[in-house]
Design a protein around this motif. Structure first.
Motif, PDB file in Angstrom:
ATOM      1  N   VAL A   1      28.012  12.594  71.803  1.00  0.00           N
ATOM      2  CA  VAL A   1      28.570  12.726  70.457  1.00  0.00           C
ATOM      3  C   VAL A   1      27.473  13.211  69.519  1.00  0.00           C
ATOM      4  CG1 VAL A   1      29.463  11.440  68.471  1.00  0.00           C
ATOM      5  CG2 VAL A   1      30.409  11.034  70.748  1.00  0.00           C
ATOM      6  N   ARG A   2      27.811  14.154  68.679  1.00  0.00           N
ATOM      7  CA  ARG A   2      26.841  14.684  67.704  1.00  0.00           C
ATOM      8  C   ARG A   2      27.199  14.195  66.301  1.00  0.00           C
ATOM      9  NH1 ARG A   2      24.495  20.712  67.728  1.00  0.00           N
ATOM     10  NH2 ARG A   2      23.236  19.632  69.305  1.00  0.00           N
ATOM     11  N   LEU A   3      26.181  13.649  65.599  1.00  0.00           N
ATOM     12  CA  LEU A   3      26.300  13.287  64.193  1.00  0.00           C
ATOM     13  C   LEU A   3      25.484  14.276  63.379  1.00  0.00           C
ATOM     14  CD1 LEU A   3      25.671   9.406  64.370  1.00  0.00           C
ATOM     15  CD2 LEU A   3      27.822  10.636  64.697  1.00  0.00           C
ATOM     16  N   VAL A   4      26.075  14.808  62.326  1.00  0.00           N
ATOM     17  CA  VAL A   4      25.365  15.693  61.415  1.00  0.00           C
ATOM     18  C   VAL A   4      25.374  15.056  60.027  1.00  0.00           C
ATOM     19  CG1 VAL A   4      25.220  17.986  60.382  1.00  0.00           C
ATOM     20  CG2 VAL A   4      26.006  17.727  62.752  1.00  0.00           C
ATOM     21  N   PHE A   5      24.185  14.756  59.513  1.00  0.00           N
ATOM     22  CA  PHE A   5      24.045  14.193  58.175  1.00  0.00           C
ATOM     23  C   PHE A   5      23.682  15.321  57.205  1.00  0.00           C
ATOM     24  CE2 PHE A   5      23.218  10.810  61.141  1.00  0.00           C
ATOM     25  CZ  PHE A   5      23.787   9.681  60.569  1.00  0.00           C
TER      26      PHE A   5
ATOM     27  N   LEU B   1      32.651   6.254  60.455  1.00  0.00           N
ATOM     28  CA  LEU B   1      31.369   6.408  59.781  1.00  0.00           C
ATOM     29  C   LEU B   1      31.460   7.433  58.650  1.00  0.00           C
ATOM     30  CD1 LEU B   1      28.367   5.597  59.754  1.00  0.00           C
ATOM     31  CD2 LEU B   1      27.946   7.417  61.414  1.00  0.00           C
ATOM     32  N   VAL B   2      32.340   8.417  58.812  1.00  0.00           N
ATOM     33  CA  VAL B   2      32.502   9.467  57.803  1.00  0.00           C
ATOM     34  C   VAL B   2      32.871   8.870  56.445  1.00  0.00           C
ATOM     35  CG1 VAL B   2      33.866  11.498  57.158  1.00  0.00           C
ATOM     36  CG2 VAL B   2      33.122  11.181  59.547  1.00  0.00           C
ATOM     37  N   ALA B   3      33.737   7.858  56.461  1.00  0.00           N
ATOM     38  CA  ALA B   3      34.213   7.253  55.212  1.00  0.00           C
ATOM     39  C   ALA B   3      33.233   6.243  54.625  1.00  0.00           C
ATOM     40  CB  ALA B   3      35.564   6.577  55.453  1.00  0.00           C
ATOM     41  N   LYS B   4      32.138   5.954  55.339  1.00  0.00           N
ATOM     42  CA  LYS B   4      31.172   4.958  54.851  1.00  0.00           C
ATOM     43  C   LYS B   4      30.221   5.539  53.795  1.00  0.00           C
ATOM     44  CE  LYS B   4      32.160   1.653  57.981  1.00  0.00           C
ATOM     45  NZ  LYS B   4      32.645   0.305  57.619  1.00  0.00           N
ATOM     46  N   VAL B   5      30.156   6.855  53.688  1.00  0.00           N
ATOM     47  CA  VAL B   5      29.227   7.469  52.735  1.00  0.00           C
ATOM     48  C   VAL B   5      29.698   7.190  51.309  1.00  0.00           C
ATOM     49  CG1 VAL B   5      28.138   9.608  51.973  1.00  0.00           C
ATOM     50  CG2 VAL B   5      28.682   9.270  54.398  1.00  0.00           C
ATOM     51  N   GLN B   6      28.802   6.639  50.503  1.00  0.00           N
ATOM     52  CA  GLN B   6      29.121   6.326  49.110  1.00  0.00           C
ATOM     53  C   GLN B   6      28.628   7.447  48.201  1.00  0.00           C
ATOM     54  OE1 GLN B   6      27.859   2.350  48.047  1.00  0.00           O
ATOM     55  NE2 GLN B   6      28.352   1.548  50.082  1.00  0.00           N
ATOM     56  N   PRO B   7      29.359   7.710  47.111  1.00  0.00           N
ATOM     57  CA  PRO B   7      28.956   8.800  46.214  1.00  0.00           C
ATOM     58  C   PRO B   7      27.560   8.627  45.633  1.00  0.00           C
ATOM     59  CG  PRO B   7      31.196   8.044  45.735  1.00  0.00           C
ATOM     60  CD  PRO B   7      30.620   7.076  46.702  1.00  0.00           C
ATOM     61  N   ASN B   8      27.135   7.347  45.469  1.00  0.00           N
ATOM     62  CA  ASN B   8      25.819   7.097  44.865  1.00  0.00           C
ATOM     63  C   ASN B   8      24.696   7.000  45.889  1.00  0.00           C
ATOM     64  OD1 ASN B   8      26.614   4.687  46.006  1.00  0.00           O
ATOM     65  ND2 ASN B   8      25.883   3.402  44.341  1.00  0.00           N
ATOM     66  N   ASP B   9      24.982   7.346  47.157  1.00  0.00           N
ATOM     67  CA  ASP B   9      23.920   7.331  48.160  1.00  0.00           C
ATOM     68  C   ASP B   9      22.858   8.354  47.746  1.00  0.00           C
ATOM     69  OD1 ASP B   9      22.371   7.997  50.587  1.00  0.00           O
ATOM     70  OD2 ASP B   9      23.838   6.759  51.631  1.00  0.00           O
TER      71      ASP B   9
ATOM     72  N   ILE C   1      28.776  12.917  56.227  1.00  0.00           N
ATOM     73  CA  ILE C   1      28.477  12.822  57.655  1.00  0.00           C
ATOM     74  C   ILE C   1      29.609  13.495  58.419  1.00  0.00           C
ATOM     75  CG2 ILE C   1      28.073  11.297  59.622  1.00  0.00           C
ATOM     76  CD1 ILE C   1      27.047   9.195  57.692  1.00  0.00           C
ATOM     77  N   ARG C   2      29.237  14.296  59.408  1.00  0.00           N
ATOM     78  CA  ARG C   2      30.225  14.917  60.284  1.00  0.00           C
ATOM     79  C   ARG C   2      30.018  14.395  61.707  1.00  0.00           C
ATOM     80  NH1 ARG C   2      28.698  20.696  59.769  1.00  0.00           N
ATOM     81  NH2 ARG C   2      26.862  19.979  58.609  1.00  0.00           N
ATOM     82  N   VAL C   3      31.110  14.106  62.382  1.00  0.00           N
ATOM     83  CA  VAL C   3      31.056  13.503  63.721  1.00  0.00           C
ATOM     84  C   VAL C   3      31.910  14.336  64.670  1.00  0.00           C
ATOM     85  CG1 VAL C   3      31.465  11.416  65.075  1.00  0.00           C
ATOM     86  CG2 VAL C   3      30.835  11.215  62.669  1.00  0.00           C
ATOM     87  N   GLY C   4      31.383  14.637  65.850  1.00  0.00           N
ATOM     88  CA  GLY C   4      32.166  15.406  66.809  1.00  0.00           C
ATOM     89  C   GLY C   4      31.663  15.207  68.223  1.00  0.00           C
TER      90      GLY C   4
END
Length: 442
Positions: A117-121, A93-101, A107-110
């Motif tokens: 699991v925690r997602l931080v946007f 999911l981290v690599a799904k972020v597009q520069p033009n979003d 996104i950070r995942v851990g």
């Protein structure tokens, strides 16, 4: 055999039986334990950035529970997902972020703690998050959805202003936040010129005409899929953009797209966008599909008050109306339900009559470039056509389920011809039905 020997043998046999049973029980427990404690599996992650909002979807094999909260300075959204462990799919999911979003910078995942699991946007601006789940439907299993809406939603008029196609003197719909005032009995909200012995003497109004073009489906909802893997959502967006360019060559026409990219827009929101810009017409563009690959031809549909004009029309309307379930509308949102109820209750005979005239004009033009599936405008209860004050049609450009027509739909020349035919149909409609002066809608 002596009695002591027989007793010893029976004792050995009993001990062995207890050992086997104990081992079997241990094995059974070891087999069952992973099943009861197994973490849910994330099957796919998808991200759909758009000016309207950004959607993140996690598809999984079971229903998931979450907790979320926001943090300030800088803006962040934190989501804890229970019952899962960190996996390569989730990490992707981290690599799904597009520069033009417009709304998500990263996104950070851990693994926050066991089975959580925690997602931080990390956000580019403050958002109103909507977190909800969707039950399995069509090709999808369980989905966990995060919709990140801006605190200050984009106004569809703003884009027209940026393009220089809207002035401050234009009438604007105040939206559906308050109920539409009741009309006098037998007074339609979109009235036709009164018939008389001299119909051509009615004054014509020269003003900007606003056309709402609605490319069907989008985002999580691909629409129909052809045998060659073509997605309806991509084809109809391309046709809609071509049609927009053609209409805007006219000096008195401007166009608003209900979506200009690959993202999901609920049916009621599509209608609301058209009403917000005080649209004169609403044209929804689709590519049909049927269980038999031999089905072919183009069709035009209008709304029906009394039921579908054919079994096929009813079947198609039911399929198109399921777009909200497949695309993933947050039906738990009370505002969406209220909006849908208002739109469904206010459809009028006058709107339907104007829609049939528009549909006939467009159908005649389309018949010049492709076989018609039916020679007349059909009617059914399409939810997206239920704007009470805007003539609205739905066009099925061709059958994407037919291999020959799927090839046409992917052909740039055919897309251009289809767009030109629809444009000519719209101009023919206005030539016979001059637009009325519009006051400010309240």
């Amino acid at each position: 055999m002596s009695e002591p020997t027989e007793i010893r043998t029976q004792s050995v046999i009993a001990k062995r039986r207890r050992t086997v049973l104990k081992a079997g029980g241990t094995l059974l427990i070891s087999l069952l334990t992973p099943l009861t404690a197994r973490a849910a599996q994330i099957l796919a992650v998808r991200m759909w950035p758009a000016e309207d909002y950004t959607r993140i979807t996690l598809e999984n094999d079971s229903d998931l529970k979450t907790q979320h909260f926001t943090l300030k300075n800088p803006e962040r959204l934190v989501i804890d997902i229970e019952g899962i462990d960190l996996s390569p799919t989730l990490k992707s999911l981290v690599a799904k972020v597009q520069p033009n979003d417009p709304y998500v910078s990263q996104i950070r995942v851990g693994q926050n703690k066991p089975h959580v699991v925690r997602l931080v946007f990390d956000l580019k601006e403050e958002v109103n998050p909507q977190v909800f789940t969707l039950a399995p439907i069509a090709e999808y299993q369980h989905r966990l959805v995060f919709d990140l809406y801006p605190v200050n939603p984009p106004d569809p008029i703003a884009a027209l202003i940026r393009e220089g196609k809207w002035s401050l003197d234009d009438p604007v719909d105040s939206g559906l936040s308050s109920p539409t005032p009741p009309l006098a009995e037998n007074t339609p909200p979109f009235a036709e010129p009164k018939p008389g012995p001299k119909p051509n003497t009615a004054p014509q109004v020269t003003r900007m005409l606003t056309i709402a073009l609605d490319p069907g489906h989008g985002g999580e909802d691909p629409g129909a899929i052809g045998r060659r893997g073509s997605y309806e959502k991509n084809i109809v967006l391309s046709i809609a953009k071509r049609l927009k360019a053609k209409l805007e060559r006219e000096p008195n026409m401007r166009v608003m797209l209900t979506r200009d990219g690959d993202y999901f827009v609920p049916l009621g929101t599509r209608v609301q966008k058209a009403r917000r810009v005080n649209a004169d017409l609403f044209v929804s563009i689709h590519a049909d599909a049927f269980v038999k690959p031999t089905a072919n031809g183009s069709s035009v549909f209008a709304l029906s008050e009394k039921g579908a004009s054919s079994t096929a029309a009813r079947w198609l309307a039911n399929k198109e109306n399921a777009a909200d379930l497949i695309g993933g509308a947050n039906l738990k949102n009370g505002a969406d339900k209220q909006l849908a109820s208002v739109l469904f209750d206010l459809s009028t005979t006058a709107q339907i009559n104007d829609s049939l005239k528009l549909g006939k004009a467009v159908l005649q033009e389309i018949g010049g470039i492709n076989r018609l599936h039916k020679n007349a405008v059909e009617q059914a209860g399409f939810a997206v056509l239920k704007a009470p004050d805007i003539p609205s049609i739905l066009i099925e450009t061709a059958f994407i389920s037919n291999p020959e027509e799927e090839a046409k739909l992917n052909d740039n020349a055919y897309q251009d011809k289809m767009a030109e035919a629809i444009a000519q149909g719209i101009k023919r409609y206005f030539a016979k039905n001059p637009p009325l002066a519009k006051g400010r809608m309240m």
